[in-house]
Design an enzyme around this catalytic site. Structure first.
Site, short mmCIF file in Angstrom:
data_model
loop_
_atom_site.label_atom_id
_atom_site.label_comp_id
_atom_site.label_asym_id
_atom_site.label_seq_id
_atom_site.Cartn_x
_atom_site.Cartn_y
_atom_site.Cartn_z
N GLU A 1 53.13 13.46 -1.40
CA GLU A 1 52.23 14.81 -0.98
C GLU A 1 52.86 15.95 -1.03
O GLU A 1 52.36 17.13 -0.66
CB GLU A 1 51.96 14.29 0.71
CG GLU A 1 52.98 14.76 1.75
CD GLU A 1 54.10 13.71 1.89
OE1 GLU A 1 54.27 12.89 1.01
OE2 GLU A 1 54.99 13.79 2.66
N CYS B 1 58.55 7.74 2.17
CA CYS B 1 60.10 8.11 2.54
C CYS B 1 60.73 7.34 3.68
O CYS B 1 60.91 6.19 3.21
CB CYS B 1 59.85 9.68 3.00
SG CYS B 1 61.54 10.51 2.99
N HIS C 1 58.32 11.67 -1.80
CA HIS C 1 57.25 12.43 -0.99
C HIS C 1 56.29 12.90 -1.95
O HIS C 1 56.17 14.00 -2.61
CB HIS C 1 57.69 13.84 -0.24
CG HIS C 1 58.46 13.64 0.79
ND1 HIS C 1 57.86 13.17 2.06
CD2 HIS C 1 59.80 13.68 1.20
CE1 HIS C 1 58.82 13.06 3.10
NE2 HIS C 1 59.88 13.16 2.44
#
Lengths: 410, 208, 255
Positions: free
Chosen positions: B188, B85, B186
């Site tokens: 994650e 990011c 992202h």
């Protein structure tokens, strides 16, 4: 956290400390009592039709598989559930049961009676006793519960069987959250979820979460209690429904019907007027109930009395007297539990002294003890006793029943 | 516990919450630690540079922590670096967010406002560029984006794109140069597809 | 192409995750951590946690931290008690990706600009509880005081300007009842803003969600109570909406 002071329902005996969460409305009546009112206003004939429609797609067209799974035990609502599933819905169930080890002979007898009377196939799961005892010692210390393996096993074994046998439909009796605290309306037709099991049945701890207590538990002790993964559940289409959403659930009346019609055997138990609910378990209405009382401020008899208040069989005032008499009873079978677990009484006493009861106001203060049938409430004469001798020569449940409760190997 | 597990060093420069990245990387089976210390980051097989918030503040903190030179040297030495990011944007030469700020300069290109729409928020599919074997299995997978500035740079460093609307100008979703990688989305927070991609990147990059 | 989102809401009151009915009645469900972890496992496109009784106590940072500690791989949005720049900064630091602002829009709209500078405009979502007043017009409900009226000027300025990135439109009348979301509320709001809209309140079934997804300005829908009645509720909804521009449903391979 904005927690207001504890309030008690004006109708039943529960207060807002209830572990499942209870709210009172502006009239001081609790969510459990309000949802119970639906039992007297809903069109149950219509709801039965909904149930028929719901199970229709699960009827197998040939005799090669079962239509559904029904989790059972030697007590509780098992007889009535199997009666509804087999005799009224006409489904072919596979019964599954989890062996809790401290079974009463009466419980084993009832389970055999259930299987034979309703002519059903049954699967039993017994997890190796060494692991079970290791788990209990951990959960007793960390969660104040020795019942965790039974709750975990009873709630997951049916789901594992649904996946392994490709039988998607699991039929349960009543939803505890709905029946006790009105967590859901009957009309929402709430179904079984892994979330509810972890949150409430297992007190926030699934099998793998127990590994976080830096203890001597290993994965080898716990994997049997694991929920199947999402992909497996979705592939089979596993779904658990509750008959209590479609049938006017009344355990007291249902038990009496099953005693009469199906040979269910009742017995007097410690710490309650009830003679039906937990006859299969030596410790549920004994040490387990003592712990429950000290943890939450009330024993099981309060659940049962509140249920009967709501069904209009006893007044609140009489229920208070009823309950206070029983909650003072001391446990009767503790030495059996300690020997089996390898525990000292001092260990349990210490644990109980750490429980929050001292800061929680008891729902109903106990005042003495009671053994004889209650004055305020009619209880039929029990059919049997917990340690009734099994009369048949051949007992086909594992190796029978424990030898004098002191097992030599396990 | 296997001793052959890869270690991920999550660069801590005082901006943002690294707990989710840390837990995610550990759950994928790698060792991970968060640190601002070069000597601890030296022990990592793969460096992860996360980031939320504004570009100028992030660069300021990196300078204050003495990590700008460290990361530039890591890239020169061919150590695997993955920016996520804002962390991806920091790899660029500059950004015009809240004024002109030089970046780490590890991958030629500049970060500019997306413009239209003002923000790229939500789930969008990856269009992986040719010649990107590491990213290729994730081509077409849907990832979670949340940014208002985007990278613009030479084609050769663009590893994947994402398009807000059918027919609109694609935004750069991933960049790569040598051992340095940047992911604009992202991973994650992108559930299974994101976790699979991150696992693959760490494992393959770390084993080299 | 950017997908529309199917988000799960967890309403928290007095430390309990609850079913919410029209901001007036609540039924306890359990621990917020259990519901949030479950939505993550189910593959919701995002999780919105709304702590509705914070009043002047600021955000519930302890709750956000506990949720962060779960190791979620789903974006987390938090709302409740956010009133200052410091609150916004701390909530993001504690682990929230995006923030929902409600009461502050009415009581202290000037704070929104500072919050935007601190955490970025794309982190801020405006919550607007709406209902139809007796005059037949769309009213904005201030649920703390119970006052309602036409959408105040200061809020109209905020959503027309550049300090918020999305608007969470709440059907206050339908909320919790599972009878659907009143689409005309979306149309009413489209007159004031071109920000992407999220619809929340009354959604329970796929056929109620489908018509909303064809609104060009709608970026996603938020479902609350109804996600608690059955297993894999998100998966079931998505299975009935495969013709819609939603992210396809995929189970996690890791337990």
């Amino acid at each position: 956290m904005n927690t207001p002071p504890v309030q008690t329902c004006k109708r039943c005996l529960y207060n807002t400390n209830h572990p499942l969460g209870l709210v009172l409305d502006a009239d001081g009546i609790c969510s459990g009592c309000r949802i119970h009112e639906e039992k007297d206003t809903l069109d149950w004939a219509d709801r039965w039709q909904r149930l028929e429609q719901l199970v229709k797609p699960y009827r197998s067209r040939d005799s090669r598989n079962y239509d559904c799974i029904v989790p059972v035990s030697g007590a509780g609502d098992s007889f009535f559930i199997v009666h509804l599933v087999k005799e009224r819905l006409g489904l072919k169930p596979l019964l599954v049961t989890y062996n809790r080890y401290y079974n009463t002979p009466l419980g084993i007898r009832n389970l055999a009676q259930l299987r034979r009377r309703f002519d059903c196939d049954i699967l039993t799961q017994s997890v190796n006793p060494l692991s079970v005892k290791k788990i209990i010692r951990t959960t007793l210390r960390e969660l104040g519960s020795f019942h965790w393996p039974v709750l975990a096993g009873q709630s997951v074994f049916p789901v594992q069987t649904a996946v392994s046998h490709r039988i998607p439909l699991i039929i349960w009796g009543a939803h505890q959250g709905l029946e006790q605290v009105g967590m859901f309306s009957h009309l929402q037709e709430v179904e079984m979820t892994r979330r509810y099991r972890k949150d409430h049945d297992l007190m926030g701890y699934e099998a793998d979460d127990l590994l976080s207590f830096f203890d001597y538990l290993t994965e080898a002790d716990l994997w049997q209690y694991r929920y199947p993964d999402e992909a497996a559940l979705e592939r089979v289409g596993v779904r658990g429904i509750y008959l209590g959403n479609f049938v006017r659930w009344d355990p007291w009346a249902q038990h009496q019907q099953m005693v009469k019609q199906a040979g269910y055997a009742s017995a007097r138990m410690n710490r309650t007027f009830d003679i039906y609910d937990h006859v299969d378990d030596w410790h549920y209405m004994d040490t387990h109930d003592i712990i429950k009382y000290h943890k939450h401020g009330y024993g099981r008899v309060v659940d049962q009395a509140s249920r009967e208040i709501r069904h209009g069989r006893i007044s609140r005032q009489d229920a208070v007297s009823l309950v206070s008499a029983y909650q003072g009873n001391r446990p009767r079978h503790q030495s059996m539990l300690f020997t089996w677990l390898g525990l000292e009484k001092s260990g349990l006493d210490f644990l109980i002294s750490q429980l929050p009861c001292h800061s929680i106001q008891a729902v109903v203060a106990s005042s003495g003890f009671a053994d004889a049938p209650p004055r305020h409430f009619f209880v039929p004469e029990p059919v049997a006793k917990l340690d009734m001798n099994i009369s048949e020569r051949q007992v086909i449940v594992g190796k029978g029943y424990p030898d004098n409760f002191i097992s030599k190997t396990a | 516990m296997s001793s052959g597990r890869l270690t991920v060093g999550i660069v801590d420069y005082g901006v943002g919450n690294h707990t989710s990245v840390l837990r995610c990387v550990r759950e994928l089976g790698f060792r991970a630690r968060i640190s601002p210390q070069p000597h601890q980051l030296d022990q990592a097989d793969v460096l992860l540079l996360p980031g939320v918030g504004a570009f100028p503040t992030a660069m300021e903190r990196l300078h204050a922590a003495g990590l700008v030179g460290y990361l530039q040297r890591a890239a020169q030495l061919g150590r695997p670096v993955i920016g996520i990011c804002l962390g991806m944007q920091l790899l660029a030469e500059s950004s015009t967010e809240l004024g002109f700020t030089p970046g780490l300069g590890l991958i030629p290109g500049a970060v500019e406002a997306i413009g239209d729409p003002r923000w790229h928020i939500g789930w969008n599919s990856l269009e992986v560029a040719e010649g990107q074997p590491l990213l290729h299995p994730s081509d077409g997978e849907v990832m979670y984006f949340n940014h208002s500035y985007a990278f613009r740079g030479p084609e050769t460093f663009v590893a994947a794109r994402s398009r807000v609307r059918e027919g609109s100008e694609p935004l750069v979703a991933a960049i790569q140069r040598g051992s340095v990688w940047g992911l604009q989305f992202h991973p994650e927070k992108s559930q299974a597809p994101g976790l699979e991609l991150l696992e693959r990147m760490i494992r393959v990059r770390g084993e080299r | 192409m950017l997908r529309k989102r199917l988000l799960g809401a967890v309403v928290v009151r007095q430390g309990w995750a609850v079913q919410s009915f029209g901001y007036r009645r609540w039924l306890p469900l359990g621990k917020a951590e259990c519901l949030v972890e479950n939505l993550d496992r189910w593959g919701a496109d995002g999780i919105v946690v709304l702590a509705i009784d914070r009043g002047d106590q600021g955000p519930d940072l302890a709750l956000i931290e506990r949720l962060g500690a779960l190791g979620l791989s789903t974006p987390l949005t938090y709302g409740g008690g956010l009133a200052t720049e410091e609150h916004a900064r701390e909530a993001v630091r504690a682990g929230a990706e995006r923030l929902v602002l409600d009461s502050v829009l009415s009581h202290n709209p000037q704070a929104v600009g500072a919050m935007a500078s601190a955490v970025g405009v794309q982190a801020l979502v405006a919550a607007l509880p709406l209902l139809y007043g007796t005059d037949g017009q769309v009213h904005h409900l201030q649920h703390r005081s119970g006052d309602q009226g036409l959408l105040p000027e200061r809020i109209r300025e905020l959503i027309a300007g550049g300090q918020l990135s999305e608007v969470l439109v709440i059907d206050s009348t339908g909320e919790g009842l599972g009878q659907g979301f009143n689409q005309s509320l979306l149309q009413a709001l489209e007159a004031y803003t071109d920000l992407p809209l999220l619809a929340f309140g009354g959604l329970a079934r796929a056929e109620q969600i489908r018509p909303l997804l064809s609104h060009p300005q709608l970026a996603g829908v938020v479902v609350g109570n109804a996600l608690n009645y059955r297993e894999h509720a998100i998966g079931h909804l998505k299975a009935d909406l495969t013709d819609q521009p939603l992210r396809p449903h995929r189970q996690r391979c890791v337990i």
